[in-house]
Design a protein around this motif. Structure first.
Motif, mmCIF file in Angstrom:
data_model
loop_
_atom_site.group_PDB
_atom_site.id
_atom_site.type_symbol
_atom_site.label_atom_id
_atom_site.label_comp_id
_atom_site.label_asym_id
_atom_site.label_seq_id
_atom_site.Cartn_x
_atom_site.Cartn_y
_atom_site.Cartn_z
ATOM 1 N N ASN A 58 40.123 60.388 66.933
ATOM 2 C CA ASN A 58 40.934 61.467 66.354
ATOM 3 C C ASN A 58 40.880 61.435 64.825
ATOM 4 O OD1 ASN A 58 41.886 62.690 68.743
ATOM 5 N ND2 ASN A 58 43.408 61.067 69.003
ATOM 6 N N GLU A 59 40.937 60.224 64.274
ATOM 7 C CA GLU A 59 40.895 60.085 62.818
ATOM 8 C C GLU A 59 39.544 60.524 62.254
ATOM 9 O OE1 GLU A 59 42.020 57.923 64.907
ATOM 10 O OE2 GLU A 59 44.141 57.709 64.375
ATOM 11 N N GLY A 61 37.670 62.789 63.625
ATOM 12 C CA GLY A 61 37.461 64.207 63.903
ATOM 13 C C GLY A 61 36.408 64.486 64.951
ATOM 14 N N ILE A 62 36.173 63.518 65.864
ATOM 15 C CA ILE A 62 35.142 63.712 66.889
ATOM 16 C C ILE A 62 35.713 63.689 68.312
ATOM 17 C CG2 ILE A 62 33.194 62.910 65.515
ATOM 18 C CD1 ILE A 62 33.481 60.178 66.796
ATOM 19 N N GLU A 72 27.644 70.501 69.591
ATOM 20 C CA GLU A 72 27.686 70.008 68.214
ATOM 21 C C GLU A 72 27.023 68.645 68.045
ATOM 22 O OE1 GLU A 72 28.849 71.743 65.715
ATOM 23 O OE2 GLU A 72 29.767 73.380 66.834
ATOM 24 N N ALA A 187 35.371 72.500 53.869
ATOM 25 C CA ALA A 187 36.210 71.385 53.443
ATOM 26 C C ALA A 187 35.427 70.597 52.398
ATOM 27 C CB ALA A 187 36.571 70.504 54.637
ATOM 28 N N PRO A 190 34.600 66.402 52.961
ATOM 29 C CA PRO A 190 33.512 66.094 53.906
ATOM 30 C C PRO A 190 32.152 66.616 53.424
ATOM 31 C CG PRO A 190 35.419 66.924 55.083
ATOM 32 C CD PRO A 190 35.679 67.142 53.628
ATOM 33 N N LEU A 224 28.634 63.310 61.022
ATOM 34 C CA LEU A 224 30.095 63.239 61.061
ATOM 35 C C LEU A 224 30.708 64.033 59.901
ATOM 36 C CD1 LEU A 224 32.422 61.900 62.636
ATOM 37 C CD2 LEU A 224 32.277 59.982 61.042
ATOM 38 N N LEU A 227 30.116 67.767 60.465
ATOM 39 C CA LEU A 227 30.995 68.244 61.534
ATOM 40 C C LEU A 227 32.368 68.624 60.999
ATOM 41 C CD1 LEU A 227 31.457 68.549 64.686
ATOM 42 C CD2 LEU A 227 32.299 66.192 64.624
ATOM 43 N N ASN A 228 32.862 67.859 60.039
ATOM 44 C CA ASN A 228 34.196 68.089 59.499
ATOM 45 C C ASN A 228 34.202 68.962 58.241
ATOM 46 O OD1 ASN A 228 36.190 66.295 61.113
ATOM 47 N ND2 ASN A 228 34.436 64.961 60.754
ATOM 48 N N SER A 229 33.006 69.397 57.813
ATOM 49 C CA SER A 229 32.912 70.135 56.551
ATOM 50 C C SER A 229 33.079 71.643 56.711
ATOM 51 C CB SER A 229 31.567 69.861 55.881
ATOM 52 O OG SER A 229 30.519 70.482 56.615
ATOM 53 N N ALA A 233 27.371 71.329 62.588
ATOM 54 C CA ALA A 233 26.871 69.955 62.554
ATOM 55 C C ALA A 233 25.394 69.832 62.868
ATOM 56 C CB ALA A 233 27.684 69.088 63.524
#
Length: 400
Positions: A58-59, A61-62, A72, A187, A190, A224, A227-229, A233
């Motif tokens: 969770n931390e 983001g996957i 993804e 974001a 990231p 990673l 994916l969060n940016s 991905a």
């Protein structure tokens, strides 16, 4: 009996067309699952979160559903393989010769522009539907080459090279489209981390590092971060491939890129792409009639894939050859080239992928299903392209 079964399986996976056949079979299974008594189990399976039990996901983001993990995560590996193939071909393969590179580039451009224009002409007044403009711009290399392989010795090797090259450039174009037009809110942190990972990959390549593990570890963190940016991905896969060294400076006979390409091919062809087809092809057939087929979204996709692809690829290539910008591949004539241009309308995998980005990520309620147009356009392109090539080629005969 067991020996016969084992021999049959071994022979099947040795076929060039086996990847495309397996892709088609898993797509059919997905449609059956979505329209049978196990439909609820099929949907429940795709919405499972298989990584949820791993601490820290969770931390990072996957904590993705199975459907998103395939789209993804696993598809980033597919794009990594596409990037490896492109780099090898450009550096020492068929695309290292400018005379060979121009025609597939021009064909790919025509095959992306005209289908998109057809789609936009039918959907320009709908702010939701217009998001799907890039869906018919894709070509599925596994299916298209599978159809060519079914024709055996009738098809000159040069046309396989052309189709493969065009599909690779088409995939590269799709990556650029995804990065530029299907990017969510950016974001910054990231994205900065992704840039840092890219810089590390460049340093590894610059110092001549040939061990695969450092590249893959940095590549994971690049994926990673991407994916969060907000950037899709799968772009990370292509970026990583560009830095994998073709040869070792110390041992010129060793190629990290070719080794990775060789190792990944079976995994991508027989596991990743079939899983993707299974997760994304579950079209609900109940209630489908003329109204659904003639909706501007599936209609625009189907017409773009069938008419737009062949007109864009054949038309622009014909013009380039007549202007002496490029040359017709050795051993083929215009009839064969036209048949191959129609095969480029098999969009399936990449069309489904872009369709998911365009319509499924935002959860908006829709009165259409773009997969209907993708399946119809790809099916008609495959059947018509195969028929024309069957009628215009001959076994063991040199083409003019």
């Amino acid at each position: 009996m067991k020996k016969k079964a084992s021999r049959f399986i071994a022979n099947f996976f040795n076929l060039e067309a086996s990847g495309g056949i397996l892709l088609m079979l898993t797509a059919i299974v997905a449609v059956i699952c979505a329209n049978s008594g196990v439909a609820h189990l099929y949907e429940k399976l795709l919405h499972l979160h298989p990584l949820a039990w791993i601490p820290g996901v969770n931390e990072l983001g996957i904590n993705l559903s199975l459907h998103h993990l395939i789209n993804e995560g696993l598809m980033a590996i597919f794009f990594f393989l596409v990037g490896l193939e492109l780099k090898r071909e450009v550096m020492e393969g068929e695309l290292s010769d400018r005379r060979n590179i121009m025609l597939p580039i021009i064909g790919a451009l025509g095959g992306m522009l005209l289908p998109a224009l057809i789609y936009v002409s039918l959907n320009h007044g709908d702010p939701l539907a217009i998001h799907g403009w890039a869906i018919p711009a894709a070509t599925d290399i596994a299916f298209a080459l599978g159809v060519l392989t079914l024709l055996g010795s009738r098809v000159p090797y040069s046309i396989k090279i052309f189709l493969t090259s065009l599909a690779i450039f088409d995939d590269l174009g799709a990556v650029l489209i995804i990065a530029l037009f299907y990017t969510k809110d950016i974001a910054v942190l990231p994205l900065a981390a992704a840039a840092g990972c890219t810089a590390i990959l460049a340093c590894l390549n610059h110092i001549g590092a040939t061990k695969k593990l450092p590249y893959l570890v940095v590549g994971f963190f690049l994926w990673l971060a991407t994916l969060n940016s907000g950037v899709d991905a799968v772009v990370a896969g292509v970026v990583l491939a560009m830095f994998i060294p073709l040869y070792s400076h110390e041992k010129p006979d060793i190629s990290p890129l070719k080794k990775l390409e060789h190792d990944l091919h079976p995994t991508v062809s027989y596991i990743i792409l079939p899983l993707f087809a299974f997760a994304n092809s579950g079209l609900h057939l109940q209630g489908i009639g003329a109204e659904q087929i003639l909706h501007p979204v599936p209609l625009g996709i189907a017409l773009g894939l069938f008419f737009g692809k062949q007109a864009g690829v054949f038309g622009l290539c014909f013009l380039a050859i007549k202007l002496k910008i490029a040359q017709l591949p050795t051993g083929i004539n215009w009839k064969i080239f036209y048949g191959v241009s129609i095969l480029c309308g098999i969009g399936f995998t990449m069309s489904l992928f872009i369709g998911g980005l365009a319509f499924h990520e935002n959860g908006t309620q829709r009165v259409f299903d773009e997969r209907l147009g993708i399946i119809l356009g790809s099916l008609v392109s495959g059947l018509v392209g195969y028929t024309i090539l069957r009628l215009t080629t001959h076994p063991q005969t040199d083409q003019e």
